[in-house]
Design a protein around this motif. Structure first.
Motif, PDB file in Angstrom:
ATOM      1  N   UNK A 267       0.835  -1.204   0.000  1.00  0.00           N
ATOM      2  CA  UNK A 267       0.000   0.000   0.000  1.00  0.00           C
ATOM      3  C   UNK A 267       0.871   1.255   0.000  1.00  0.00           C
ATOM      4  N   UNK A 268       1.902   1.272   0.802  1.00  0.00           N
ATOM      5  CA  UNK A 268       2.798   2.436   0.869  1.00  0.00           C
ATOM      6  C   UNK A 268       3.355   2.783  -0.505  1.00  0.00           C
ATOM      7  N   UNK A 269       3.629   1.766  -1.304  1.00  0.00           N
ATOM      8  CA  UNK A 269       4.227   1.972  -2.624  1.00  0.00           C
ATOM      9  C   UNK A 269       3.198   2.133  -3.739  1.00  0.00           C
TER      10      UNK A 269
ATOM     11  N   UNK B 158       1.449   6.016  -0.921  1.00  0.00           N
ATOM     12  CA  UNK B 158       0.976   6.294  -2.278  1.00  0.00           C
ATOM     13  C   UNK B 158      -0.273   5.498  -2.629  1.00  0.00           C
ATOM     14  N   UNK B 159      -0.752   4.670  -1.716  1.00  0.00           N
ATOM     15  CA  UNK B 159      -1.889   3.798  -1.984  1.00  0.00           C
ATOM     16  C   UNK B 159      -3.082   4.107  -1.105  1.00  0.00           C
ATOM     17  N   UNK B 160      -3.973   3.134  -1.003  1.00  0.00           N
ATOM     18  CA  UNK B 160      -5.178   3.341  -0.195  1.00  0.00           C
ATOM     19  C   UNK B 160      -5.717   2.019   0.345  1.00  0.00           C
ATOM     20  N   UNK B 161      -6.477   2.167   1.436  1.00  0.00           N
ATOM     21  CA  UNK B 161      -7.174   1.052   2.060  1.00  0.00           C
ATOM     22  C   UNK B 161      -8.651   1.432   2.102  1.00  0.00           C
ATOM     23  N   UNK B 162      -9.514   0.553   1.588  1.00  0.00           N
ATOM     24  CA  UNK B 162     -10.953   0.779   1.621  1.00  0.00           C
ATOM     25  C   UNK B 162     -11.591  -0.382   2.357  1.00  0.00           C
TER      26      UNK B 162
END
Length: 154
Positions: free
Chosen positions: A23-25, A102-106
């Motif tokens: 997710x960070x990347x 740089x990502x996301x969690x839904x």
């Protein structure tokens, strides 16, 4: 996009670290859970991101969206804490997302609405008006995840 549907297996610290790195990347994850998943391990995936599904009190009522999405009656959902709400029942977050690196969690806590029993059992069924709302909600969630990344990239 990595989708976790009704997560019910324990994950290792190594897996969680890899998920955080993903997710960070720039990776995106979608966690679909509900009160029906009595063996849920969703919070073990979410805690590195500071998100929690509060499994103490189930909510029910009419789904409300910040966007102009269809509404639907939700029989069971848990509150989501630690992420930006975009779907609610009675002003309680049951669909939320968090930009992370740089990502996301839904996270969706009413995923039983997307099960076969609500969606027409087979792909051969032409959805009626109520089923179409459920399809549209699901598509809007996916579009939101993709468009959020596009907005961040521009």
């Amino acid at each position: 996009l990595v989708v976790f549907m009704y997560p019910n297996l324990t994950v290792s610290d190594e897996f969680r670290k890899a998920l955080v790195d993903y997710v960070t990347n720039g990776g995106k994850i979608l966690i679909l859970d509900s009160p029906e998943n009595t063996g849920s391990k969703a919070n073990s995936l979410l805690y590195p991101f500071g998100i929690n599904i509060d499994r103490t009190t189930s909510q029910k009522g009419q789904l409300k969206s910040q966007e102009n999405w269809p509404t639907a009656n939700i029989d069971a959902a848990y509150p989501i804490e630690g992420a930006e709400p975009f779907l609610r029942i009675n002003n309680i977050s049951i669909g939320a997302s968090l930009n992370f690196g740089k990502g996301s969690v839904t996270v969706i806590s009413f995923a039983s609405i997307f099960a076969d029993s609500s969606m027409g059992i087979t792909g051969d069924i032409v959805p009626d008006a109520e089923q179409r709302k459920v399809f549209d909600i699901e598509f809007n969630i996916l579009k939101r995840i993709i468009s959020e990344q596009e907005r961040r990239d521009n």
